[in-house]
Design a protein around this motif. Sequence first.
Motif, PDB file in Angstrom:
ATOM      1  N   ILE A 123       0.566  -0.605   0.075  1.00 53.63           N
ATOM      2  CA  ILE A 123       0.380   0.123   0.378  1.00 53.63           C
ATOM      3  C   ILE A 123       0.989   1.234   0.117  1.00 53.63           C
ATOM      4  CG2 ILE A 123      -1.951  -1.246   1.600  1.00 53.63           C
ATOM      5  CD1 ILE A 123      -1.389   0.455   3.601  1.00 53.63           C
ATOM      6  N   THR A 124       0.498   2.462  -0.542  1.00 58.02           N
ATOM      7  CA  THR A 124       0.937   3.703  -0.482  1.00 58.02           C
ATOM      8  C   THR A 124       1.096   4.193   0.808  1.00 58.02           C
ATOM      9  OG1 THR A 124      -0.710   5.196  -1.210  1.00 58.02           O
ATOM     10  CG2 THR A 124       0.710   3.659  -3.389  1.00 58.02           C
ATOM     11  N   GLN A 134      -2.317  -2.611  14.134  1.00 63.05           N
ATOM     12  CA  GLN A 134      -2.867  -4.255  14.164  1.00 63.05           C
ATOM     13  C   GLN A 134      -4.625  -3.968  13.280  1.00 63.05           C
ATOM     14  OE1 GLN A 134      -3.582  -6.617  17.616  1.00 63.05           O
ATOM     15  NE2 GLN A 134      -3.898  -8.130  16.840  1.00 63.05           N
ATOM     16  N   GLY A 135      -3.960  -4.911  12.262  1.00 60.60           N
ATOM     17  CA  GLY A 135      -4.981  -5.421  11.859  1.00 60.60           C
ATOM     18  C   GLY A 135      -5.101  -5.051   9.715  1.00 60.60           C
ATOM     19  N   MET A 136      -4.033  -4.046  10.045  1.00 59.65           N
ATOM     20  CA  MET A 136      -4.191  -3.074   9.142  1.00 59.65           C
ATOM     21  C   MET A 136      -3.443  -4.389   8.165  1.00 59.65           C
ATOM     22  SD  MET A 136      -2.149   0.263   8.738  1.00 59.65           S
ATOM     23  CE  MET A 136      -1.758   1.169   7.441  1.00 59.65           C
ATOM     24  N   PRO A 137      -4.577  -3.500   6.807  1.00 63.99           N
ATOM     25  CA  PRO A 137      -3.220  -4.467   5.664  1.00 63.99           C
ATOM     26  C   PRO A 137      -2.166  -3.500   5.326  1.00 63.99           C
ATOM     27  CG  PRO A 137      -6.030  -3.711   4.862  1.00 63.99           C
ATOM     28  CD  PRO A 137      -5.622  -3.048   6.378  1.00 63.99           C
ATOM     29  N   LEU A 138      -1.403  -4.041   5.043  1.00 66.68           N
ATOM     30  CA  LEU A 138      -0.276  -3.636   4.236  1.00 66.68           C
ATOM     31  C   LEU A 138      -0.120  -3.956   2.617  1.00 66.68           C
ATOM     32  CD1 LEU A 138       2.090  -4.808   6.921  1.00 66.68           C
ATOM     33  CD2 LEU A 138       1.697  -2.585   6.996  1.00 66.68           C
ATOM     34  N   SER A 139      -0.856  -4.934   2.216  1.00 66.70           N
ATOM     35  CA  SER A 139      -0.517  -4.825   0.994  1.00 66.70           C
ATOM     36  C   SER A 139      -1.936  -4.803   0.243  1.00 66.70           C
ATOM     37  CB  SER A 139      -0.170  -6.620   0.590  1.00 66.70           C
ATOM     38  OG  SER A 139      -1.266  -7.391   1.053  1.00 66.70           O
TER      39      SER A 139
END
Length: 354
Positions: A123-124, A134-139
Amino acid sequence: MKKRWYILQTLAGYEATAKENLEAKIKAQGLEHVISRVLLPEEVVIDASSKSSERHIVSLNAKILVSNGTLVKKGDVLAEEPAIRVRRDGIVTDVRNAKKVVIETEDKKFTKTYVIPQKNKPITGLKIGGHVKQGMPLSSDEEIICEIDGKIIQTENMKRIVVRNSISEIDVYVVPNETFVSTIKKGTQVKTGQILAEPKKVTAKSSGRIEIIDFPTKKEIKVQKVKVRKLFPGYLFVEMIMNDEFWHFVRTVPGIIDFVSSGGRPIPINDKEAKVLLRLAGVEETPQVEKEKEIKIEFDFEVGDSVKIVSGPFEGFVGSVKEINPEHNELKVSVTIFGRETPVTVHTSEVEKV
């Protein structure tokens, strides 16, 4: 004639330029035997205005090339990561671009490293200093999810290399783009010990003072940004033989206004002040306080007391106590240096009452 130290007044903010101009003129005229030294006393201080220290995370295997308290300049090499080598013979089955992201918890006790393949589209906004939950998408495809709350402390473009051995077991390597051996491609046969990535040098991005912190799984090298501060803004100090010819020679240098004078004649500073000058400029070492004086001292000073400084760079000066810091056994003493009242900080072991 004996050389003496004199004070030069310069244009504000042009002290260094005036010093360079004078030294160049002395060299051009071959007068080093007459005007031997030009000093601009400065001190290096931690820059409290800096937003943050520069941080470098390195592995436990990295060779550290600096030590705590070392002053470094931009571009200096701080550490070197070892080369990354093949662990077992095999064939390279995949080579892909990836992004490494290191996240640290707010209490700085735990870090988590994520390697996000380019195909998953990181992700940008994954930048150093950014906060994640926690739980946040990194892709973008949401296949890689952050597992901790914290702050991003390191990002790096990497190559993710997959090697399959003769019994179909897989070894995965993640190596820096900048040191990746470009001849390694899909289908390449590799041997145990073969280099996949050359040693990587870690360099300082800014000048500063080094602090090294050891963790169970890594080392952190911090560069605390510093700045140089002039101890006597608007002034230079010159050691020279004084006569009318050399007086005119110096005062006509661009950037120099004149000598500090009395009745139109330059005033030399006394030997005691000259010693202070040389110690502040780092030319002469400050005498060390004797070991016995490092023992805890009974604190019986009061504001207004007259004291004599018996050791340190201001040895021999007499002044009055202006402030007291019992916690650090320090006094702020007002002394007269170069004709001006100057507050200096000294340890109680460096003074005695008069």
